[in-house]
Scaffold this motif. Structure first.
Motif, PDB file in Angstrom:
ATOM      1  N   MET A   1       0.951  -1.328  -0.073  1.00 44.95           N
ATOM      2  CA  MET A   1      -0.056   0.053   0.171  1.00 44.95           C
ATOM      3  C   MET A   1       0.786   1.360  -0.107  1.00 44.95           C
ATOM      4  O   MET A   1       1.766   1.319   0.666  1.00 44.95           O
ATOM      5  N   SER A   2       0.676   2.007  -0.956  1.00 46.04           N
ATOM      6  CA  SER A   2       1.566   3.374  -1.066  1.00 46.04           C
ATOM      7  C   SER A   2       1.145   4.251   0.379  1.00 46.04           C
ATOM      8  O   SER A   2      -0.024   4.244   0.734  1.00 46.04           O
ATOM      9  N   GLN A   3       2.017   5.150   0.541  1.00 47.67           N
ATOM     10  CA  GLN A   3       1.923   6.010   1.512  1.00 47.67           C
ATOM     11  C   GLN A   3       1.298   7.252   1.157  1.00 47.67           C
ATOM     12  O   GLN A   3       1.779   7.933   0.282  1.00 47.67           O
ATOM     13  N   ARG A   4       0.308   7.874   1.785  1.00 46.82           N
ATOM     14  CA  ARG A   4      -0.011   8.988   1.099  1.00 46.82           C
ATOM     15  C   ARG A   4       0.679  10.243   1.649  1.00 46.82           C
ATOM     16  O   ARG A   4       1.538  10.016   2.676  1.00 46.82           O
ATOM     17  N   PRO A   5       0.562  11.348   0.889  1.00 39.76           N
ATOM     18  CA  PRO A   5       1.474  12.591   1.123  1.00 39.76           C
ATOM     19  C   PRO A   5       1.193  12.909   2.676  1.00 39.76           C
ATOM     20  O   PRO A   5       0.164  12.998   2.993  1.00 39.76           O
ATOM     21  N   TRP A   6       2.321  13.547   3.180  1.00 41.24           N
ATOM     22  CA  TRP A   6       2.416  13.817   4.716  1.00 41.24           C
ATOM     23  C   TRP A   6       1.301  14.740   5.087  1.00 41.24           C
ATOM     24  O   TRP A   6       0.524  14.814   6.308  1.00 41.24           O
ATOM     25  N   TRP A   7       0.866  15.610   4.109  1.00 43.67           N
ATOM     26  CA  TRP A   7      -0.255  16.718   4.467  1.00 43.67           C
ATOM     27  C   TRP A   7      -1.690  16.313   4.305  1.00 43.67           C
ATOM     28  O   TRP A   7      -2.577  16.930   4.595  1.00 43.67           O
ATOM     29  N   SER A   8      -1.764  15.124   3.752  1.00 41.44           N
ATOM     30  CA  SER A   8      -3.217  14.598   3.388  1.00 41.44           C
ATOM     31  C   SER A   8      -3.835  14.104   4.531  1.00 41.44           C
ATOM     32  O   SER A   8      -3.266  12.921   5.134  1.00 41.44           O
ATOM     33  N   PRO A   9      -5.028  14.753   5.019  1.00 39.17           N
ATOM     34  CA  PRO A   9      -5.858  13.896   6.142  1.00 39.17           C
ATOM     35  C   PRO A   9      -6.121  12.517   5.821  1.00 39.17           C
ATOM     36  O   PRO A   9      -6.497  12.471   4.585  1.00 39.17           O
ATOM     37  N   GLY A  10      -6.026  11.565   6.563  1.00 37.30           N
ATOM     38  CA  GLY A  10      -6.474  10.132   6.214  1.00 37.30           C
ATOM     39  C   GLY A  10      -7.822   9.813   6.679  1.00 37.30           C
ATOM     40  O   GLY A  10      -8.245   9.959   7.809  1.00 37.30           O
ATOM     41  N   ALA A  11      -8.780   9.626   5.672  1.00 39.18           N
ATOM     42  CA  ALA A  11     -10.120   9.460   6.158  1.00 39.18           C
ATOM     43  C   ALA A  11     -10.303   8.338   6.868  1.00 39.18           C
ATOM     44  O   ALA A  11      -9.793   7.048   6.481  1.00 39.18           O
ATOM     45  N   LYS A  63      17.581  22.552  14.487  1.00 39.76           N
ATOM     46  CA  LYS A  63      17.184  21.183  14.229  1.00 39.76           C
ATOM     47  C   LYS A  63      15.536  21.104  13.945  1.00 39.76           C
ATOM     48  O   LYS A  63      15.476  20.278  13.082  1.00 39.76           O
ATOM     49  N   LYS A  64      14.696  21.851  14.578  1.00 41.89           N
ATOM     50  CA  LYS A  64      13.143  21.515  14.194  1.00 41.89           C
ATOM     51  C   LYS A  64      12.847  21.853  12.951  1.00 41.89           C
ATOM     52  O   LYS A  64      12.154  20.958  12.163  1.00 41.89           O
ATOM     53  N   PRO A  65      13.320  23.066  12.352  1.00 41.05           N
ATOM     54  CA  PRO A  65      12.824  23.272  10.767  1.00 41.05           C
ATOM     55  C   PRO A  65      13.367  22.255   9.985  1.00 41.05           C
ATOM     56  O   PRO A  65      13.016  21.752   8.919  1.00 41.05           O
ATOM     57  N   HIS A  66      14.762  21.710  10.274  1.00 42.03           N
ATOM     58  CA  HIS A  66      15.160  20.514   9.340  1.00 42.03           C
ATOM     59  C   HIS A  66      14.287  19.317   9.468  1.00 42.03           C
ATOM     60  O   HIS A  66      14.056  18.616   8.458  1.00 42.03           O
ATOM     61  N   LEU A  67      14.095  19.082  10.564  1.00 44.38           N
ATOM     62  CA  LEU A  67      13.375  17.732  10.705  1.00 44.38           C
ATOM     63  C   LEU A  67      11.830  17.810  10.238  1.00 44.38           C
ATOM     64  O   LEU A  67      11.191  16.708   9.680  1.00 44.38           O
ATOM     65  N   VAL A  68      11.247  19.141  10.240  1.00 43.56           N
ATOM     66  CA  VAL A  68      10.015  19.248   9.481  1.00 43.56           C
ATOM     67  C   VAL A  68      10.030  18.910   8.094  1.00 43.56           C
ATOM     68  O   VAL A  68       9.239  18.352   7.491  1.00 43.56           O
ATOM     69  N   GLU A  69      11.265  19.627   7.509  1.00 45.43           N
ATOM     70  CA  GLU A  69      11.694  19.280   5.863  1.00 45.43           C
ATOM     71  C   GLU A  69      11.872  17.853   5.594  1.00 45.43           C
ATOM     72  O   GLU A  69      11.109  17.351   4.641  1.00 45.43           O
ATOM     73  N   MET A  70      12.542  17.142   6.520  1.00 43.79           N
ATOM     74  CA  MET A  70      12.686  15.869   6.279  1.00 43.79           C
ATOM     75  C   MET A  70      11.305  14.946   6.552  1.00 43.79           C
ATOM     76  O   MET A  70      11.352  14.049   5.341  1.00 43.79           O
ATOM     77  N   VAL A  71      10.689  15.331   7.536  1.00 42.37           N
ATOM     78  CA  VAL A  71       9.308  14.550   7.496  1.00 42.37           C
ATOM     79  C   VAL A  71       8.455  14.931   6.234  1.00 42.37           C
ATOM     80  O   VAL A  71       7.745  13.780   5.936  1.00 42.37           O
ATOM     81  N   LYS A  72       8.330  16.234   5.913  1.00 40.18           N
ATOM     82  CA  LYS A  72       7.417  16.443   4.863  1.00 40.18           C
ATOM     83  C   LYS A  72       8.068  15.761   3.413  1.00 40.18           C
ATOM     84  O   LYS A  72       7.177  15.136   2.828  1.00 40.18           O
ATOM     85  N   VAL A  73       9.319  15.676   3.343  1.00 41.39           N
ATOM     86  CA  VAL A  73       9.793  15.295   1.978  1.00 41.39           C
ATOM     87  C   VAL A  73       9.591  13.923   1.911  1.00 41.39           C
ATOM     88  O   VAL A  73       9.169  13.142   1.006  1.00 41.39           O
ATOM     89  N   PHE A  74      10.090  13.011   3.107  1.00 40.24           N
ATOM     90  CA  PHE A  74      10.097  11.498   2.842  1.00 40.24           C
ATOM     91  C   PHE A  74       8.607  11.124   3.317  1.00 40.24           C
ATOM     92  O   PHE A  74       8.155  10.055   2.662  1.00 40.24           O
ATOM     93  N   GLY A  75       7.684  11.970   3.846  1.00 35.93           N
ATOM     94  CA  GLY A  75       6.202  11.622   3.759  1.00 35.93           C
ATOM     95  C   GLY A  75       5.436  11.530   2.417  1.00 35.93           C
ATOM     96  O   GLY A  75       4.335  11.014   2.313  1.00 35.93           O
ATOM     97  N   GLY A  76       6.291  12.172   1.452  1.00 36.75           N
ATOM     98  CA  GLY A  76       5.575  12.297   0.321  1.00 36.75           C
ATOM     99  C   GLY A  76       5.664  11.019  -0.708  1.00 36.75           C
ATOM    100  O   GLY A  76       5.430  11.071  -1.856  1.00 36.75           O
ATOM    101  N   VAL A  77       6.564   9.843  -0.391  1.00 35.34           N
ATOM    102  CA  VAL A  77       6.729   8.880  -1.201  1.00 35.34           C
ATOM    103  C   VAL A  77       6.497   7.598  -0.257  1.00 35.34           C
ATOM    104  O   VAL A  77       6.305   7.618   1.024  1.00 35.34           O
ATOM    105  N   PRO A  78       6.365   6.573  -0.678  1.00 34.76           N
ATOM    106  CA  PRO A  78       5.613   5.160  -0.185  1.00 34.76           C
ATOM    107  C   PRO A  78       6.968   4.838   0.603  1.00 34.76           C
ATOM    108  O   PRO A  78       8.200   4.733   0.348  1.00 34.76           O
TER     109      PRO A  78
END
Length: 502
Positions: A1-11, A63-78
């Protein structure tokens, strides 16, 4: 199952993807290894290799802005979050904060009890932090066990500590680490709040198991161990370093390190690597500092043991310096004390540890030393090792001998023979001078203690002789060198169970 983009609310998800992303960032903020930009960059590179993809991740010094970016980018791929947190777990050596982050990445973390139970506990623990529960760090270490790292500095409250422990595996005794944590907090916070926490714990345990008998067993187990972390802080701590020769290079060794703290011998491996001989002292110093940080609330003594092959036993390891106490700061003014001035430093035999057919006689002689009987000392004169048959017969015919002083160092042929014969007949304690022979004064100290049956104090006294005044100290500050070597070898404390042991 593919992973939804990180910003997409999961129904249908109990927690939206946006909320989970925020929770994941908060969890990663608690991972100490990610504090530096260099480590975060390495984490990203490792995660990309695991994914087999090329992604662009913007870098930030904070640290925190970098982690936000990491979570955002990696959350966009399966499987992005899974591989990101997998890389974090690896780099953090699977500590508790990284385990919690991984649990969040693959789905809602499992929790004990229902959400109402957790809200009640959160209310009870509200306001409890490092300031008003100064024992919090020690309680956490006791509940988590040596397999996990200490309480991260970023975790300030009892509730945050509890959340870390919720996601841990259950130890073999069946008592979850979070249950033990709540019990210990109840132990230190006073009767009113303590009783409320114990009542919550009783209800929670009874609700989590099917049989009432099992619930009673778990509760009895956790009650019996209550407060043991205070006792553990007063026992002897051991740092055991084994140096094993590399067959393909005389200039390299395998270094393995174990530590054990408290009343029972429970060695935990802390390091295992191949490295040049020249790098060993600095690596040991780093391991000692690492253990000192873990033992910062420890009130007992620390023994530093080196398991060495015969060819290395005369290495004055007690002279090796600790790391600079303040790093590069004030390095010119600080004193890097030798291990022998800071700790009890002893040698153990690598060959005898591996020779299972000698363990019976080794155990017998150790029992002579510790059993309260009349143990005795044999003094070798210079050259005694050249008469091996005579010395062997002397040692075998007198089973009370538990300690032998060598007539010369093991670098000398006669001294080496004396050492090997002593190991062969099972002697647990051997002493020698790094150069020349032990003095009459040093022999007198040993004999006085043995005659008085003061074997418990012997290790204290003989390790103090390391830097006794002698010919190896010419008065210059940088010339202070160790006088004697101490082999003190307890057969009941093996760092590993031998493979062929039945």
């Amino acid at each position: 199952m593919s992973q939804r983009p990180w910003w997409s609310p999961g129904a249908g998800d109990p927690v939206s993807r946006t909320e989970r992303a925020a929770q994941l960032v908060d969890a990663l903020m608690k991972v100490p290894v990610l504090d530096t930009l260099r480590s975060r960059r390495l984490c990203v590179e490792t995660a990309l290799e695991r994914l087999g993809q090329r992604l662009s991740v913007a870098e930030f010094d904070e640290k925190k802005p970098h982690l936000v970016e990491m979570v955002k980018v990696f959350g966009g791929v399966p499987e992005g979050w899974r591989e990101l947190t997998g890389a974090v777990r690896f780099l953090a050596h699977y500590d508790l904060p990284s385990e919690q982050a991984a649990a969040l990445a693959v789905g809602p973390a499992p929790h004990l009890g229902d959400s109402e139970q957790r809200r009640e506990l959160a209310s009870l623990l509200a306001g409890l932090d490092r300031q008003n529960v100064p024992e919090l760090e020690r309680i956490f270490a006791f509940a988590a066990g040596d397999g996990f790292g200490p309480l991260p500095a970023s975790v300030r409250t009892a509730w945050e500590a509890y959340e870390l422990l919720e996601n841990c595996n259950v130890p073999p005794d069946g008592v979850s680490r979070s249950v033990r944590f709540v019990q210990e907090v109840a132990y230190v916070v006073g009767p009113e709040l303590g009783d409320a926490l114990r009542q919550w714990l009783s209800r929670d345990v009874r609700a989590s198991v099917d049989e009432g008998v099992e619930a009673m067993r778990l509760l009895d187990n956790v009650r019996r161990s209550t407060g043991r972390w205070r006792e553990a802080a007063e026992g002897t701590a051991y740092v055991v370093v084994r140096l094993h020769p590399c067959e393909d290079s005389a200039e390299h060794v395998w270094l393995t390190c174990w530590t054990s703290t408290g009343g029972s011998w429970e060695p935990r491996q802390r390091d295992d690597r191949r490295l040049p001989l020249s790098d060993v002292p600095a690596r040991v110093a780093a391991l000692v500092d690492q253990e000192e940080a873990r033992l910062r609330h420890h009130r007992g003594g620390v023994v530093l043991e080196f398991i060495l092959p015969v060819d290395m036993v005369n290495t004055p390891v007690e002279e090796w310096p600790r790391a600079a106490p303040f790093g590069s700061a004030a390095q010119d003014a600080a004193f890097a004390a030798p291990f022998g001035m800071e700790y009890k430093v002893v040698i153990r035999s690598l060959e005898r540890m591996d020779a299972l057919h000698l363990h019976r006689v080794w155990n017998e002689r150790w029992q002579v030393l510790t059993g309260g009987g009349a143990a005795s000392v044999h003094r070798c004169e210079k050259g005694d090792g050249s008469q091996r048959q005579h010395l062997y017969a002397k040692l075998k015919q007198d089973p009370s001998i538990a300690l032998m002083t060598l007539g010369s160092p093991p670098d000398d042929e006669a001294g080496r023979r004396e050492l090997v014969l002593g190991l062969q007949v099972g002697l647990p304690v051997l002493l020698w001078a790094h150069e020349g022979a032990l003095s009459d004064r040093e022999h007198a100290v040993v004999h006085t203690l043995s005659d008085a049956g003061g074997w418990d104090a012997l290790l204290d006294h003989v390790t103090r002789l390391h830097f006794s005044p002698g010919t190896r100290d010419d008065g210059r500050e940088d010339a202070m060198r160790s006088r004697i070597a101490v082999l003190w070898d307890d057969p009941s404390r093996l760092p590993e169970v031998p493979e062929s042991a039945g």
